[in-house]
Design a protein around this motif. Structure first.
Motif, PDB file in Angstrom:
ATOM      1  N   ARG A  16       1.030  -1.149  -0.289  1.00 33.12           N
ATOM      2  CA  ARG A  16       0.045   0.082   0.227  1.00 33.12           C
ATOM      3  C   ARG A  16       0.516   1.084  -0.207  1.00 33.12           C
ATOM      4  NH1 ARG A  16      -1.711   3.472   3.888  1.00 33.12           N
ATOM      5  NH2 ARG A  16      -1.007   2.165   5.409  1.00 33.12           N
ATOM      6  N   LYS A  17       1.999   1.387   0.613  1.00 32.82           N
ATOM      7  CA  LYS A  17       2.351   2.145   0.498  1.00 32.82           C
ATOM      8  C   LYS A  17       3.793   2.691  -0.334  1.00 32.82           C
ATOM      9  CE  LYS A  17       3.594   2.699   5.927  1.00 32.82           C
ATOM     10  NZ  LYS A  17       4.494   1.691   6.405  1.00 32.82           N
ATOM     11  N   GLN A  18       3.791   1.459  -0.959  1.00 31.27           N
ATOM     12  CA  GLN A  18       4.709   1.935  -2.653  1.00 31.27           C
ATOM     13  C   GLN A  18       3.337   2.368  -3.297  1.00 31.27           C
ATOM     14  OE1 GLN A  18       7.315   1.035  -3.153  1.00 31.27           O
ATOM     15  NE2 GLN A  18       8.247   1.113  -1.085  1.00 31.27           N
ATOM     16  N   LEU A  19       2.636   1.617  -3.438  1.00 32.65           N
ATOM     17  CA  LEU A  19       1.267   2.342  -4.401  1.00 32.65           C
ATOM     18  C   LEU A  19       1.135   3.898  -4.066  1.00 32.65           C
ATOM     19  CD1 LEU A  19      -0.270  -0.493  -5.196  1.00 32.65           C
ATOM     20  CD2 LEU A  19       0.317   0.237  -6.480  1.00 32.65           C
ATOM     21  N   GLU A  20       1.002   4.146  -2.972  1.00 33.87           N
ATOM     22  CA  GLU A  20       0.685   5.189  -2.926  1.00 33.87           C
ATOM     23  C   GLU A  20       1.545   6.523  -3.512  1.00 33.87           C
ATOM     24  OE1 GLU A  20      -0.470   5.876   1.567  1.00 33.87           O
ATOM     25  OE2 GLU A  20      -2.143   5.078   1.473  1.00 33.87           O
ATOM     26  N   LYS A  21       2.902   5.992  -2.985  1.00 31.90           N
ATOM     27  CA  LYS A  21       4.208   6.753  -3.182  1.00 31.90           C
ATOM     28  C   LYS A  21       4.851   6.954  -5.038  1.00 31.90           C
ATOM     29  CE  LYS A  21       7.676   5.036  -0.355  1.00 31.90           C
ATOM     30  NZ  LYS A  21       9.351   4.698  -0.983  1.00 31.90           N
ATOM     31  N   GLU A  22       4.078   6.045  -5.010  1.00 30.82           N
ATOM     32  CA  GLU A  22       4.076   5.924  -7.523  1.00 30.82           C
ATOM     33  C   GLU A  22       3.155   6.515  -7.501  1.00 30.82           C
ATOM     34  OE1 GLU A  22       7.833   4.601  -7.985  1.00 30.82           O
ATOM     35  OE2 GLU A  22       5.763   4.448  -9.612  1.00 30.82           O
ATOM     36  N   ILE A  23       1.951   5.968  -7.189  1.00 27.50           N
ATOM     37  CA  ILE A  23       1.107   7.166  -7.356  1.00 27.50           C
ATOM     38  C   ILE A  23       1.079   8.872  -7.159  1.00 27.50           C
ATOM     39  CG2 ILE A  23      -1.860   7.426  -7.794  1.00 27.50           C
ATOM     40  CD1 ILE A  23      -1.936   4.706  -7.841  1.00 27.50           C
ATOM     41  N   ASP A  24       2.017   9.210  -5.868  1.00 30.83           N
ATOM     42  CA  ASP A  24       1.931  10.277  -5.259  1.00 30.83           C
ATOM     43  C   ASP A  24       2.544  11.088  -6.815  1.00 30.83           C
ATOM     44  OD1 ASP A  24       2.981  12.944  -3.240  1.00 30.83           O
ATOM     45  OD2 ASP A  24       1.404  12.656  -4.236  1.00 30.83           O
TER      46      ASP A  24
END
Lengths: 621, 262
Positions: free
Chosen positions: B193-201
């Motif tokens: 979840r954290k990785q996806l949030e970072k990438e989407i940011d």
């Protein structure tokens, strides 16, 4: 011996595999087959070769379009099994009899398969025995034809000469073609010697193709003829020290001193000419395109309605007739006329001939055996299938979001290097400036690298663009090694913190061996992030040859084991073609790389993204 | 030929019947005719109204994700409870309306669910747009084992799904399912979840840069200025874990059941 035979649905579920041939396949040949062949609309070809570390397989397949099943047979490439095609057909027939959409397990098919396999093998044995006496006679004839054919195809420029079994004619043809080619790059001897050189060239071509002659012998022959300069499409050992440019002598006037009119003042680019930064508004890349899709669909609907009203009366006649006569599925003969019409239509839109051919075969393979839905004509089914195939090909396989890649490289602290390659005169420098303008609008710092050290005026051209856009340019003048210039440019960019480096290279023909070698050296030394092939939309059948040869040379001539190939295509001069947009399709099909930009004019804002739907619509209009 | 003859015969018959019908209509008193017409119109209106109301509760769940994440296996697990002989890359969507396998043993009337497995291959992305408008929920399947090499591609696809017009307008709930957790090297769902949030940011900043022409509030994700988090989305986004091969799909089934109420 067969390695594996698989039956799976188009939705992806494996229904049956041969349990006896238990050895697991090395690598993942089936996945690769689906991704690189069946989904790339190459399902019309006969077989697919797969290489994995430790194994080399050939795959053959067959579709059952009505039930949505795919049958794949895998076997070792060194074995030439003749019975595979027949076996696939028999398996297809047998399996379709016992197939039900709800059933998932087909263990009873094992026995049937064993029987079929034995039958197929026996058939192949019989055919082999009957073929053998006939084979010996055919071999000799085949060889001669092969020789002549190869000489005709490869001699000289990339023009596809017709099959000419006559060797002498080929020699003459090569002469004329090389003669034309001799002017393009100025690295050739003066006119007088061209004909003799091309005579040698013609012989060499044929010999290098057939491989029957001794290459060393030919080298000696060439050396004996007085050290002729290199020529196009020659055998790879081209002596490098002879590539010095001799100024062209037109008449008896005394040779002119070095023709270099570059301003000594502006060599370092620090002159204080007050030029305002260019502000032309936003690039067309950022403008969303309004697609007028309604008018065309209304037309289609009307036609459909009329057809419906027409066929409603005949509807139950024809279905009655079909149910009596029993012919409701599509046959190759039925598809022929519709496909031929489509192929001609594609070719009038400037799609390369062999691409159109392969596409039509692939669509035919996916439609054969399918039942016609009620109230539809064959031509509309074929059209719909072709449209789907075209959308599939033109949709990019990987992300074309350059901004994202630039940001990723920025995070890593190194500049994002883009190299523009292509043949002469397609618009590399112009479109490089357009891409720089677009990047500048998105707050990315750009640097240009003038690695076209050959063409007069190339460096000045880039310098002018750089001045107008107010971005730094790295240049070293003319007659320097482009690979070194590019390397130093990247170092300079890391020093002064530029995000992107755009490298301009000289235009070169795909057959020109020494130039392609120089290009692969540039790429190997600098390891760019993006290699953009710049191609013009006006090109016709040559697009196929250009792209495939560029990719091939980049792969062959690179000293590294993992050579970098073309990553994307930049399509230029799109505003000059009205609706003959086929070049886009040919280029994407043959190289598999997506079209990242489309150049549609000669000012800074004329850079667009490729609109897949509108291109498909235009192609099929 | 024969068809033409039969055609002309039918034409003559039809004309006769039309003539007779016209005579009939003229004979009947007008009041009856009006009543008949009113009844027909009324029933039609009623049917249309019923259809409109029915449409609001769709029972379609869309399974999507990158190629190789395990969507087809999950589809067959939901349907049959087993993954049969395995799968290959899908070339076409798998659709089915059925009662979830684990619930076939339950008693009582259970509403069947319409599940669609959309191929993840990049060239077949267009198929997703066909099914999103009718979806009641979307499941985005992520490969928890091969997550990091595909992180960028997965987040780009997820970004496209989250900013799709139908998802934003209808606030379709989304489940991010981390598949293949039975393997030892699988990442945890919090990490993913954290990785996806970072990438989407990161994607937010570069994507909005491309089409500044028509950016409306609906299509930008989250709150600008803050780091992106899934809780900022207007539609509900939850994360779950599953294992397609072993059949551990309880979180997925709960999500489906919550959306498609029996």
């Amino acid at each position: 011996m067969l390695e594996q035979l698989l039956i799976f649905t188009r939705g992806g579920l494996i229904l049956w595999t041969c349990r006896e041939l238990g050895n697991a396949l090395r690598g993942s040949p089936i996945e690769t087959l689906i991704r690189s062949c069946l989904l790339e609309e190459r399902s019309g070809s006969a077989s697919y070769s797969y290489d994995a570390p430790g194994a080399a397989y050939t795959l053959k397949w067959s579709f059952h379009n009505e039930l949505g099943l795919v049958f794949v047979a895998v076997y070792q490439r060194i074995l030439h099994l003749l019975y595979v095609d027949d076996l696939l057909e028999m398996v297809k027939d047998e399996f379709s009899k016992i197939y039900e959409p709800t059933r998932m397990v087909y263990n009873d098919f094992d026995d049937t398969f064993q029987q079929l396999k034995k039958e197929a093998e026996d058939l192949a044995e019989k055919m082999k025995k009957s073929k053998q006496p006939v084979k010996a006679i055919n071999a000799n004839l085949g060889k001669k034809q092969g020789l002549g054919q190869k000489g005709g195809v490869d001699g000289g420029n990339q023009k596809k000469s017709c099959d000419d079994g006559n060797g002498d004619k080929d020699g003459n043809k090569t002469k004329s073609y090389v003669y034309e080619n001799g002017h393009t790059n100025g690295e050739h001897v003066s006119n007088g010697e061209v004909t003799v050189a091309s005579g040698v060239n013609g012989k060499e071509n044929r010999s290098s193709n057939t491989g029957a002659f001794d290459k060393d012998k030919l080298q000696k022959m060439r050396g004996g003829k007085g050290g002729k300069k290199t020529n196009t499409a020659a055998v790879s050992k081209a002596p490098k020290e002879e590539l010095k440019k001799k100024p062209r002598v037109w008449n008896d006037s005394p040779p002119v001193s070095k023709l270099d009119f570059t301003d000594p003042v502006s060599e370092n680019g620090t002159d204080k000419v007050p030029v305002v930064a260019v502000e032309h508004g936003e690039s067309m890349m950022d403008r969303e395109e309004i697609i007028s899709s309604d008018s065309d669909s209304d037309e289609e609907e009307e036609l459909g309605k009329n057809a419906k009203i027409e066929t409603k009366k005949k509807g139950w006649f024809s279905t009655m007739f079909n149910s009596i006569a029993g012919k409701a599925s599509l046959d190759k003969a039925d598809l022929e006329p519709a496909l031929k019409a489509l192929k001609d239509r594609l070719m009038t839109k400037n799609v390369a001939e062999e691409i159109a051919e392969k596409l039509c075969e692939s669509v035919a393979a996916s439609l054969e055996g399918k039942k016609l839905a009620s109230f539809t004509r064959i031509s509309s089914t074929v059209q719909a299938a072709m449209e789907e195939a075209l959308v599939r090909i033109l949709t990019p396989r990987r992300s074309i979001d350059i901004m994202r890649d630039v940001h990723a490289a920025k995070d890593q602290g190194k500049p994002y290097v883009v190299v523009f390659v292509g043949v002469n005169g397609v618009g590399k420098s112009t479109n490089l400036a357009k891409v720089a303008y677009w990047l500048l609008q998105h707050k990315v710092s750009v640097m240009m690298a003038a690695c076209d050290t050959f063409r007069s005026g190339a460096v000045e051209q880039l310098r002018t663009h750089a001045r107008r856009l107010q971005i730094p340019i790295f240049e070293k003048g003319y007659e320097k090694d482009p690979a070194i210039v590019a390397k130093e440019a990247v170092q300079e960019a890391t020093r002064n913190g530029s995000d992107v480096v755009l490298v301009d290279t000289a235009g070169r023909m795909q057959d020109n061996e020494p130039l392609m070698r120089a290009l692969s050296k540039l790429i190997y030394v600098n390891n760019p992030d993006l290699i953009l092939f710049v191609g013009e939309a006006l090109v016709g059948n040559d697009a196929v040859d250009q792209l495939s040869k560029f990719n091939q040379k980049l792969a062959d001539l690179s000293p590294s084991p993992n050579p970098q190939l073309i990553d994307g295509i930049l399509l230029t001069k799109f505003d000059t073609i009205d609706d003959k947009v086929g070049a886009a399709l040919s280029m994407v099909y043959i190289s598999g790389s997506p079209v990242m930009f489309v150049g549609c004019g000669q000012s800074y804002t004329d850079l667009k993204k490729l609109n897949v739907k509108s291109i498909v619509k235009t192609l099929l209009k | 030929m024969d068809f033409e003859k039969i055609e002309t015969e039918v034409k003559i018959h039809v004309q006769k019947w039309v003539g007779e019908a016209q005579l009939l209509i003229q004979r009947k008193p007008p009041a009856q005719l009006y009543v008949a017409v009113a009844v027909v119109v009324f029933t039609m209106l009623l049917l249309i109204l019923i259809k409109l109301f029915k449409r609001k509760t769709s029972n379609t769940i869309v399974l999507t994700g990158l190629s190789g994440s395990g969507k087809t296996i999950l589809f067959y697990q939901l349907r049959d409870g087993s993954s049969h002989l395995g799968t290959v890359t899908s070339m076409e969507p798998n659709e089915g309306t059925f009662v979830l396998h684990s619930e076939t043993t339950k008693k009582g009337k259970i509403k069947p669910v319409h599940i669609v497995d959309v191929p993840g291959h990049s060239r077949l992305r267009a198929k997703l747009d066909e099914f999103l408008p009718q979806a009641a929920g979307v499941v985005f399947v992520v490969d928890a084992v091969e997550f990091l090499p595909n992180c960028r591609a997965a987040s780009e696809y997820l970004y496209e799904v989250l900013t799709a017009a139908s998802v934003v307008k209808r606030k379709i709930p989304l489940l991010i399912l981390c598949n293949k957790v039975d393997k030892v090297t699988a990442h945890t769902k919090d990490f993913i979840r954290k990785q996806l949030e970072k990438e989407i940011d990161k994607l937010r900043t570069s994507r909005t840069a491309v089409s500044e022409a028509d950016v409306t509030d609906e299509y930008t994700l989250g709150t600008p200025g803050e780091a992106f988090a899934f809780s900022q989305c207007h539609n509900k986004v939850v994360i779950g874990e599953a294992s397609g091969l072993t059949g551990e799909i309880s979180q997925l089934e709960d999500f489906i059941r919550n959306l498609v109420k029996p």
